[in-house]
Design an enzyme around this catalytic site. Structure first.
Site, short mmCIF file in Angstrom:
data_model
loop_
_atom_site.label_atom_id
_atom_site.label_comp_id
_atom_site.label_asym_id
_atom_site.label_seq_id
_atom_site.Cartn_x
_atom_site.Cartn_y
_atom_site.Cartn_z
CB CYS A 84 -0.99 -0.05 1.17
SG CYS A 84 -2.34 1.14 1.00
CG HIS A 107 -4.39 -3.36 2.33
ND1 HIS A 107 -3.46 -3.01 3.27
CD2 HIS A 107 -4.91 -2.20 1.87
CE1 HIS A 107 -3.41 -1.70 3.39
NE2 HIS A 107 -4.28 -1.18 2.55
CD GLU A 144 -2.49 -6.20 4.75
OE1 GLU A 144 -1.97 -6.52 3.66
OE2 GLU A 144 -2.69 -5.02 5.08
#
Lengths: 253, 203
Positions: free
Chosen positions: B80, B185, B187
């Site tokens: 990011c 993202h 994750e």
């Protein structure tokens, strides 16, 4: 860009998952972690977890629970309920939950601005509870108990200017009714806002979700449209197929 | 072992959670000596560009990052804002970035008549444009979760690893030697993100 569909899970004082009707009558749904795991397996777009009793109980966010939740859910997670300090927001983010939902505390725009400056506007979601329609729509805080004397659009624009990265428009009078969103209010507000608007309150089926997206909501959120409580309290998770939703949006007007 | 650079800007908890789940060893540190000697680095980041550069400076991490990445050629993944920091600088701020990728960071522009909103929030299909370590299959279509208002514009098309549609195709992943970046993202992107972070862990 895919339309976002967001299951909203409500927690009560005893950290049980419940569903409400018009912010009142509650139905027990189940254990939150089990239900969240089911949604994780379905690979839903995002989850909102809202503790609807935290503010009235004057409880602070349960970080242990939030850590447990975030440790096995690999999707965007938003938490709201009882948040009153920047420190709490930072702890929630540390736990692995990147969005903070500010309901009652968003009445204080200075606080919204503080959280946004420190954590970035992308992590600040302001939740605006509204009763009624059109010009008679009124904003409320404290789980629908306290009216706030401000025009809905002005309130939302001020929240946006204070640094909210998304705004949830929650209809109190449609909550849990499965009768469809307040489409007119969503249409009106979405056209006035630069930040994404999340529709909440009233959806009961996939076509309702599509209606909100068609009139300008960036995301369609719902408790009822995603969870059924069957006989013997069996919880059924229903997540509409995103491809089917996309087809519904593209087909017809 | 992956060292997640903890400079106070970023959703580190979520990254640790996913690496733990994947069984990929990771550690979190804000010490320049740990970062300089790291085996592999992950540079997270959310928020404003200058805030992040100031935080890196305050903790004296930039020389350590340069040492690990440019001298020791250790792999680094910027996530990011972490990907934007790999570039020369950003329209969002005045401070220079790390300058490892010849790229500028510009604000997302919404094409006229489009219903797109900034920030760009949500899931989008990511299209790899060449085979790289993070995207070994060029024809894969994976969805990832995005939250951003700025995007990376590379001087050299060869540094772009993958693109996403935002009115037009924009770069959402870079790959140049040992330097990798993703705008989205991983994750927070279910099994797609797991696949990508595992690929970085396996480098």
């Amino acid at each position: 860009m895919r339309p976002r569909l967001i299951p909203v899970l409500l927690l009560d004082s005893s950290r049980r998952l419940v569903k409400t009707v018009r912010f009142g009558k509650r139905t027990y749904v189940g254990d939150p972690l089990n239900v969240i795991r089911l949604f994780n397996e379905k690979e839903v777009d995002e989850i909102f977890v809202l503790d609807i009793d935290a503010t009235s109980d004057r409880r602070t966010p349960d970080l242990g629970f939030l850590r447990e939740l975030a440790s096995e859910c690999f999707m965007p997670l938003a938490y709201g309920g009882g948040i009153t300090s920047l420190e709490q927001c930072e702890q929630i983010s540390r736990a692995g939950i990147e969005k903070i939902v500010l309901g009652t505390s968003s009445e204080n725009k200075g606080f919204v601005s503080d959280v946004s400056k420190n954590m970035g506007s992308q992590s600040v979601v302001a939740c605006v509870d509204v009763f009624g329609s059109g010009v008679s729509a009124r904003c409320f805080t404290r789980s629908g108990k306290s009216p706030i004397n401000i025009d809905l659009i002005r309130h939302c624009v001020e929240l946006q200017e204070a640094g909210a990265g998304e705004i949830v428009l929650q209809s109190i009078d449609r909550d849990g009714t499965r009768s469809g969103y307040n489409v007119e209010l969503i249409r009106m507000l979405a056209s006035q806002l630069a930040v994404p608007l999340v529709a909440l309150g009233g959806a009961g089926e996939a076509t309702h979700l599509v209606e909100a997206l068609k009139v300008g909501a960036s995301a369609a959120a719902s408790g009822s449209a995603f969870i059924f409580v069957g006989r013997l309290r069996a919880v059924l998770i229903n997540s509409p197929d995103p491809a089917a939703i996309e087809m519904l949006i593209r087909g017809g007007s | 072992m992956i060292t997640i650079v903890d400079y106070g800007v970023g959703n580190i908890g979520a990254l640790e959670n996913m690496f733990d789940f994947l069984g990929v060893d990771c550690t979190v540190s804000n010490r320049p000596e740990d970062v300089g000697n790291a085996d592999k680095l992950l540079l997270p980041g959310v928020g404003a560009f200058d805030t992040a550069v100031n935080a890196l400076n305050r903790q004296n991490l930039i020389p350590a990052l340069n040492y690990a990445v440019c001298r020791r050629k250790r792999p680094i993944l910027g996530v990011c804002l972490g990907m934007q920091l790999l570039c020369r600088g950003s329209q969002e701020g005045d401070l220079p970035g790390l300058g490892w990728i010849d790229a500028d960071v510009r604000r997302l522009e919404v094409p006229s008549g489009s219903k797109l909103k900034v920030p760009h929030i949500g899931w989008a299909d990511v299209r790899p444009i060449r085979e790289t370590n993070l995207f070994p299959k060029i024809h894969s279509m994976e969805r990832f979760y995005f939250v951003h208002s700025y995007h990376v514009c590379c001087d050299r098309p060869n540094d772009v690893a993958a693109v996403v549609d935002f009115g037009r195709e924009i770069c959402c992943s870079v790959s140049a030697g040992n330097i990798y970046g993703v705008q989205f993202h991983p994750e927070k992107s279910h099994r797609f993100g797991m696949r990508l972070l595992k690929a970085f862990g396996d480098l």
